[in-house]
Write a protein that holds these residues in place. Structure first.
Motif, short mmCIF file in Angstrom:
data_model
loop_
_atom_site.label_atom_id
_atom_site.label_comp_id
_atom_site.label_asym_id
_atom_site.label_seq_id
_atom_site.Cartn_x
_atom_site.Cartn_y
_atom_site.Cartn_z
N UNK A 1 -1.77 -2.58 -5.52
CA UNK A 1 -2.14 -3.63 -4.57
C UNK A 1 -0.93 -4.03 -3.71
N UNK A 2 -1.11 -5.06 -2.92
CA UNK A 2 -0.05 -5.50 -2.01
C UNK A 2 1.18 -6.01 -2.75
N UNK A 3 0.95 -6.63 -3.90
CA UNK A 3 2.07 -7.15 -4.68
C UNK A 3 2.97 -5.99 -5.13
N UNK A 4 2.32 -4.91 -5.55
CA UNK A 4 3.06 -3.71 -5.96
C UNK A 4 3.91 -3.21 -4.78
N UNK A 5 3.29 -3.17 -3.61
CA UNK A 5 4.02 -2.66 -2.43
C UNK A 5 5.13 -3.63 -2.02
#
Lengths: 481, 350
Positions: free
Chosen positions: A408-412
């Protein structure tokens, strides 16, 4: 003893020009190389060559070239310490380091050091890093041609001790020369320590027992297999996520206390089998015959064998350091050396192949959200090659390929970009979806259902054979790491 | 400003080397399958010495021992045999029409040869004095690592390092191809390709400004040619070697069966060498783009026959290369190039 002799002078020799790109019949298997083109000379290299050409003694010339490059290496190491990738790349460009990377950190006369490990990756953290970024940016232009600046590490900054000038190997890579025993054996054992023949010394004074190891393996085609294993099949590398104090005599007490506090915590929670502290001491925390609560929900695979939730199957080796700014803070030279010895010893004793020693961040998943990278320790920057291991970052991510997990965006936000193995797994998944006439999303859903089914199988099997079941259910079942 | 700084580094480097030339005695040693060559600098003079890395055992008799002693032939007694070693071996092998034996094979210590290390030790004792001062540097050549031979290379290197250290040296290993570059491509600022064609193998290095980018070796060399030719013409490899060194001219058409076989196997070796070089460059992931065509320098005893350089050049020309080559040249003295390069490395390391 050495008779006098002088080498005859060679006459002028004809020049060979590049050849036509046509090929003769029965040529080699390689594709025809493109016609070679020449690069524009780099300004620094051009200056170096200009000065070098004026030196008549070959040994002096060699010394000049390598010492000039050593100064650039020192500068490059400081730039590598900048944690924010875009700023790091900008500084490399401004300082002209990007164009001469092929000349840096490879001064070993046998040409081996650069092959086993890339440049030393000293990293800095937090406020100190920001200060360093600003300082470097401000002086970047004035530094372009000057010798390496002396950057004093600020408190809270962790650095790998720098190599002495002329050192043949990058700072984090201890010499690989010298005799190594063919086999590793136990040389000495007491109530508090073990000494192994490769130089590994393990402090066993604090070891605790956990639940006995017992696990089952999945087969890609046939699912859960009935056989129960009690020997570890892999190693998972972790970061301890604890305080990291500067390596400085002024912080002696903090360094000592923080390790002791960490060890107390790890024993209480039977977290890792091994901890390698900042001074390179190897502590056995959990007995090797026991499982440790280190992996949580996690996935890894080796050929046809698939492992779910790795607390039992994998040994845990943790380095006393912390993930920060999108990467692990640099481990010390002593930790590096000890880590290699411990890895060699564990691999030999348990017959662990190189592809089965991986980073926790590459295996950790969030089953509820179907995401990889639930924990990201060593999801970047682990020196696999220097440890004699396969580059796990380039292995197609089993969680993505086999079970359709994503990110997800948090990972990115944390990682900026997934490691290469994620991309490779996504590409495989897309190819398989196309071959099956499905959309990639549909295939992902199918694979996620397979994961749920396999986890359920594992829970059932383990419940029938208590007490192994405690860490097999998704989410709540897997003991926190 | 920039140049001022670089000039300062250059000046310091020259001063340091001048100081070393006056006060220390570094050594360069080429540990080759066929020959062991040592090089050192005496003031501004370069000195080299070599010994054949071979031996031949003969049955012990008082008469033989007396003859050997009278003629100052190097030997030692091993049980009921006298082991003749070093350069004199070739002469005796021809005299007895027997094959001499090698302490090394394919560039590394010959694990199948019981007398291998004792003979090498005896040869080195003749050539290498004890270090005159603490931490005197000795650089010795090692082949490039290759698949399946890494553990043998580790053993080989550690054995030699241990021996040189026992003489009081700070012993460092240098890749053989890189040593050729140090010896022969100084005028190119150590940028180019160095190839050492020895008895047991050929070692290749590609470097930019002395920094190696590609290193590899092929396990074919002069011994392979001698044995292959010996088999097809029914001659001892030792005799083939002698004839090869005395009269072979690869630029002329072969005039008998032996020469024809030599041409064939030389061509085979060169084709494998050039093919390997082409593949290594094509596959190199991090090879920088050169800003000028790169020279290739050939060294080693196997590169010595007349016409070898031309044969190599012809083969190189037959297929496109992924880099531009400026010239192919033969080392000033092919037999001593590796030892001279190792000497430069020893002076740099000091």
């Amino acid at each position: 003893m050495i008779a006098g002799a002088k080498a005859p002078d060679a006459g002028p020799l004809p020049r060979v020009r590049p050849h036509a790109t046509t090929r003769t019949a029965g040529g080699p298997e390689e594709p025809a190389p493109a016609r070679p083109t020449l690069a524009r000379p780099d300004p620094f290299v051009a200056r170096l060559e200009h000065v070098s050409a004026r030196i008549s003694d070959p040994a002096a010339k060699l010394r000049f070239l390598r010492e000039s490059l050593a100064q650039k290496e020192a500068l490059d190491e400081r730039v590598q310490a900048v944690p924010v990738a875009p700023v790091r790349h900008l500084l490399q460009r401004l300082l002209g380091l990007d164009r001469i990377q092929h000349l840096l950190h490879r001064r070993d006369l046998q040409g081996t050091a650069a092959d086993v490990a890339g440049p030393a990756t000293a990293r800095v953290s937090g406020v100190a890093a920001l200060a360093l970024v600003l300082a470097l940016a401000a002086v970047a232009w004035s530094l372009r041609t000057a010798p390496a600046p002396a950057v004093v590490p600020a408190p809270g900054t962790a650095v790998v001790p720098a190599a002495a000038p002329g050192s043949p190997a990058p700072a984090t890579v201890p010499p690989t020369q010298g005799v190594r025993p063919e086999r590793i054996w136990l040389v000495e054992k007491s109530a508090t320590h073990e000494l192994w023949s490769n130089g590994l010394r393990i402090d066993t004074s604090l070891v605790v027992m956990g639940a006995p190891r017992a696990f089952r393996v999945f087969d890609r085609g046939r699912g859960l297999q009935p056989e129960v294993f009690t020997e570890p099949v892999g190693i998972l590398f972790h970061t301890s996520e604890s305080d990291v104090w500067p390596l400085d005599a002024g912080f002696n007490e903090n360094l000592r206390d923080s390790t002791q506090r960490l060890l107390r915590y790890l024993r209480r929670n039977t977290t890792y089998h091994y901890l390698i502290d900042r001074f390179g001491r190897v502590w056995r925390v959990v007995d090797e015959g026991s499982k440790a609560n280190h992996a949580g929900n996690s996935v890894w695979a080796d050929g046809e064998r698939v492992f779910l939730n790795l607390n039992h199957a994998f040994l845990a080796v943790s380095f006393e350091t912390r993930w920060e700014g999108g990467r692990a803070l640099p481990i010390t030279e002593a930790q590096f050396a000890a880590g290699r010895l411990l890895t060699d010893q564990l691999r030999q004793r348990h017959d662990i192949p190189p592809q089965m020693a991986v980073a926790h961040g590459l295996a950790s998943v969030n089953p509820k959200k179907r995401l990889i990278g639930h924990h990201v320790d060593w999801a970047r920057g682990f020196p696999f090659a220097a440890f004699g291991l396969d580059n796990a970052y380039r292995v197609p991510s089993p969680a993505v390929e086999l079970f359709g997990f994503g990110y997800d965006d948090e990972f990115l936000r944390v990682m900026q970009e997934p490691w290469p193995g994620v991309r490779l797994a996504e590409a495989k998944l897309a190819r398989e979806a196309a071959a099956a006439g499905l959309t990639p999303e549909a295939l992902r859903r199918q694979r996620q259902e397979l994961y749920d089914a396999w986890i359920a199988d594992q829970v059932r099997a383990d419940e029938a054979r208590t007490p192994v079941a405690e860490d097999t259910a998704p989410g709540a079942g897997a003991t926190e790491d | 400003m920039a140049n001022d700084h670089l000039w300062k580094v250059a000046q310091e480097a020259e001063e340091r080397i001048n100081e070393l030339a006056a006060t220390s005695h570094p050594l360069g040693v080429d540990v080759g399958t066929s020959k062991i060559v040592a090089a050192r600098r005496q003031g501004k003079e370069l000195q080299t010495a070599s010994q054949l890395n071979a031996f031949i055992p003969v049955p012990y008799s008082k008469f033989t021992e007396k003859t050997l002693t009278q003629n100052a032939i190097s030997y030692y007694k091993d049980g009921d045999e006298l082991v003749i070693f070093g350069t004199a071996t070739e002469h005796f092998a021809n005299m007895f029409n027997a094959e001499f034996r090698r302490p090394m094979a394919d560039g590394l210590l010959n694990s199948k040869e019981r007398l291998g290390w004792p003979v090498i030790e005896a040869i080195l004792q003749m050539m290498i004095p004890k270090a005159r001062a603490k931490d005197e540097v000795l650089a010795f050549s090692v082949p490039a690592a290759s698949d399946g031979r890494n553990s043998a290379l580790t053993y080989h290197e550690a054995t030699f390092r241990g021996y040189f250290q026992s003489l009081g040296y700070n012993a460092i290993a240098i890749n053989e191809g890189l040593a050729v570059i140090f010896a022969e491509l100084e005028s190119e600022n150590f940028t180019g390709i160095g190839i050492s064609c020895g008895g047991g193998m050929c070692n290749v290095a590609l470097s930019f400004l002395s920094i190696p980018s590609i290193l590899f070796s092929i396990a074919k060399g002069g011994d392979f040619i001698d044995q292959a030719v010996g088999t097809v013409v029914n001659e001892h490899a030792t005799r083939v070697k002698m004839m090869k060194e005395e009269s072979l001219d690869l630029s002329k058409a072969p005039k008998d069966k032996l020469e024809k076989a030599l041409h064939i196997y030389y061509q085979d070796l060169v084709e494998e060498l050039v093919g390997s070089l082409r593949r290594a460059i094509s596959r190199a992931e991090k090879l920088p783009k050169a800003d000028r065509p790169l020279p290739i320098v050939l060294a080693g005893g196997t590169a010595k026959p007349k016409g070898f350089r031309e044969m190599f050049e012809r083969t190189l020309r037959a297929e496109p290369m992924p880099i531009e080559v400026s010239e192919v040249k033969l080392a000033a003295d092919p037999l001593t190039a590796t030892a001279r390069g190792a000497l430069i490395a020893a002076m740099y390391e000091k």
